[in-house]
Design a protein around this motif. Sequence first.
Motif, mmCIF file in Angstrom:
data_model
loop_
_atom_site.group_PDB
_atom_site.id
_atom_site.type_symbol
_atom_site.label_atom_id
_atom_site.label_comp_id
_atom_site.label_asym_id
_atom_site.label_seq_id
_atom_site.Cartn_x
_atom_site.Cartn_y
_atom_site.Cartn_z
ATOM 1 N N GLN A 34 -4.854 48.852 4.911
ATOM 2 C CA GLN A 34 -4.822 48.389 3.528
ATOM 3 C C GLN A 34 -5.795 49.218 2.674
ATOM 4 N N LYS A 35 -5.635 49.113 1.354
ATOM 5 C CA LYS A 35 -6.396 49.954 0.427
ATOM 6 C C LYS A 35 -7.353 49.087 -0.389
ATOM 7 N N PRO A 36 -8.632 49.454 -0.427
ATOM 8 C CA PRO A 36 -9.583 48.654 -1.194
ATOM 9 C C PRO A 36 -9.428 48.885 -2.697
ATOM 10 N N LYS A 37 -9.971 47.960 -3.454
ATOM 11 C CA LYS A 37 -9.904 48.041 -4.915
ATOM 12 C C LYS A 37 -10.473 49.358 -5.420
ATOM 13 N N GLN A 38 -11.507 49.882 -4.772
ATOM 14 C CA GLN A 38 -12.133 51.118 -5.223
ATOM 15 C C GLN A 38 -11.160 52.292 -5.167
ATOM 16 N N VAL A 39 -10.311 52.322 -4.156
ATOM 17 C CA VAL A 39 -9.308 53.385 -4.035
ATOM 18 C C VAL A 39 -8.201 53.191 -5.063
ATOM 19 N N LEU A 40 -7.730 51.947 -5.203
ATOM 20 C CA LEU A 40 -6.689 51.664 -6.185
ATOM 21 C C LEU A 40 -7.166 51.988 -7.598
ATOM 22 N N ASP A 41 -8.420 51.678 -7.880
ATOM 23 C CA ASP A 41 -8.978 51.971 -9.207
ATOM 24 C C ASP A 41 -9.041 53.477 -9.463
ATOM 25 N N ALA A 42 -9.392 54.249 -8.438
ATOM 26 C CA ALA A 42 -9.485 55.704 -8.604
ATOM 27 C C ALA A 42 -8.117 56.296 -8.919
ATOM 28 N N VAL A 43 -7.075 55.823 -8.222
ATOM 29 C CA VAL A 43 -5.717 56.305 -8.484
ATOM 30 C C VAL A 43 -5.269 55.886 -9.880
ATOM 31 N N CYS A 44 -5.521 54.623 -10.224
ATOM 32 C CA CYS A 44 -5.130 54.114 -11.538
ATOM 33 C C CYS A 44 -5.851 54.862 -12.649
ATOM 34 N N ASN A 45 -7.129 55.139 -12.447
ATOM 35 C CA ASN A 45 -7.910 55.846 -13.459
ATOM 36 C C ASN A 45 -7.350 57.236 -13.724
ATOM 37 N N TYR A 46 -6.918 57.920 -12.652
ATOM 38 C CA TYR A 46 -6.318 59.240 -12.838
ATOM 39 C C TYR A 46 -5.077 59.147 -13.712
ATOM 40 N N TYR A 47 -4.194 58.207 -13.402
ATOM 41 C CA TYR A 47 -2.944 58.107 -14.156
ATOM 42 C C TYR A 47 -3.170 57.599 -15.584
ATOM 43 N N GLU A 48 -4.170 56.753 -15.767
ATOM 44 C CA GLU A 48 -4.393 56.181 -17.091
ATOM 45 C C GLU A 48 -5.228 57.073 -18.006
ATOM 46 N N HIS A 49 -6.051 57.972 -17.411
ATOM 47 C CA HIS A 49 -6.992 58.736 -18.235
ATOM 48 C C HIS A 49 -6.900 60.248 -18.062
ATOM 49 N N HIS A 223 -3.475 57.529 4.756
ATOM 50 C CA HIS A 223 -3.046 56.126 4.725
ATOM 51 C C HIS A 223 -3.560 55.329 5.908
ATOM 52 N N LYS A 224 -4.061 56.005 6.933
ATOM 53 C CA LYS A 224 -4.654 55.300 8.074
ATOM 54 C C LYS A 224 -6.155 55.096 7.899
ATOM 55 N N MET A 225 -6.696 55.556 6.764
ATOM 56 C CA MET A 225 -8.129 55.422 6.509
ATOM 57 C C MET A 225 -8.385 54.927 5.090
ATOM 58 N N ALA A 226 -7.587 53.922 4.691
ATOM 59 C CA ALA A 226 -7.787 53.187 3.440
ATOM 60 C C ALA A 226 -7.433 53.985 2.189
ATOM 61 N N ALA A 227 -6.716 55.093 2.349
ATOM 62 C CA ALA A 227 -6.292 55.922 1.230
ATOM 63 C C ALA A 227 -4.798 55.744 0.993
ATOM 64 N N PRO A 228 -4.252 56.313 -0.074
ATOM 65 C CA PRO A 228 -2.810 56.181 -0.329
ATOM 66 C C PRO A 228 -1.964 56.883 0.719
ATOM 67 N N THR A 229 -0.683 56.544 0.730
ATOM 68 C CA THR A 229 0.271 57.245 1.565
ATOM 69 C C THR A 229 0.588 58.606 0.959
ATOM 70 N N GLY A 230 1.119 59.501 1.806
ATOM 71 C CA GLY A 230 1.580 60.797 1.309
ATOM 72 C C GLY A 230 0.490 61.825 1.088
ATOM 73 N N ILE A 231 -0.693 61.584 1.675
ATOM 74 C CA ILE A 231 -1.786 62.556 1.546
ATOM 75 C C ILE A 231 -2.498 62.646 2.893
ATOM 76 N N GLY A 232 -2.893 63.848 3.250
ATOM 77 C CA GLY A 232 -3.632 64.063 4.483
ATOM 78 C C GLY A 232 -4.344 65.395 4.411
ATOM 79 N N VAL A 233 -4.935 65.778 5.512
ATOM 80 C CA VAL A 233 -5.710 67.022 5.561
ATOM 81 C C VAL A 233 -5.416 67.730 6.876
ATOM 82 N N LEU A 234 -5.260 69.035 6.776
ATOM 83 C CA LEU A 234 -5.312 69.892 7.954
ATOM 84 C C LEU A 234 -6.553 70.756 7.838
#
Length: 407
Positions: A34-49, A223-234
Amino acid sequence: MSLDTQKIRKDFQILNQIVNDEPLVYLDNAATTQKPKQVLDAVCNYYEHDNANVHRGVHTLAERATADYEASRDKLRAFINAKSRKEILFTRGTTTGLNWVAKFAEQILQPDEEIVISIMAHHSNIIPWQQAAEKTGAVLKFVYLKNGELDMADLRAKITDKTKFVSITHVSNVLGTINPVKEIGQIAHAHGAIMVVDGAQSAPHMMIDVQELDCDFFALSGHKMAAPTGIGVLYGKEELLNRMNPIEFGGEMIDFVYEQSATWKELPWKFEAGTPNIAGAIGLGAAVDYLTEIGLDNIRQHEMALIDYVMPKLCEIDGLTIYGPKNNTKRGGVISFNLANLHPHDVATALDMEGVAVRAGHHCAQPLINYLDVPATARASFYIYNTFEECDKIIEAIKATKAFFGV
């Protein structure tokens, strides 16, 4: 330091719901967290601002978006202790990262050279290597198990001077087994092989230091570490990434384009064609901040405490079979099990009626399930917001399932 799970749970509003007239107990974290409010807020802030494309614009929104996107790369570099930000490539997730490495293998493998993986691998760490072997004539070899752990004698026998790639899951998503990837890497390097680590189930749960592990590649999923789906790192060592060909071509990854040829940007951008998952990367950076503040060592200790608490209670249930290491210190927060003669899907459905969310199936690891000689398993997996009370709840739910089915 023990985690304040009640404080943490306040950041995850999704947990505060009723499922089938029961409070939700979410134990499917190996599939996604699941995703904490802090992560959801960061994504929302990007799209809103700050919603703008990165790297290309000189206007204020583009510069802010670029700054936040690249700041996330720096956070990930620090999170896994890579030597350089050039070694952090944003991907769609672990699957993408492992596919990219396997494509690199296709560049350099010769017929009859060898790839070594394990029978406990996730499909994303099997199928790309099957394809690489098929296309190059290389030989794909599997390491098998002993008492729920990798058989290290088998591994030493399988890795030879003909081995060019060794790709091992750090923590099994089925057995919970923590594999000694540093030791395996030393064996691989002694034979001149490249060491690849599937870190999907380890990066969210324990401290990762890719320099200390001395792995050549390390893939993880947000997405396995409280972040959104569709993103990862190599992660890849810079020298190897410089040798790798880009996988996708187009905007962003180019330096100059002529009518008949083109040149590529320097690392890491030569691998990031097109508009990236900007919001996802920013969310991943916020998740790294969140987990770092909690402390990865604290997360690991919390999960070990949950496993130590629940495992003896599970072992007391007649007819319950648990898979993986007997020594809890050698496993992560994953427990796969079967109950008497019930199909795992029936068990998972019954647990869901008690409000307990677990996964059932082959967990994208069919060769392992076949090796275990079972049709599937049920799987409970734990994370930072799970509690001892929830451990008691799954025990009660399994007992209620036994009673319902009369087993």
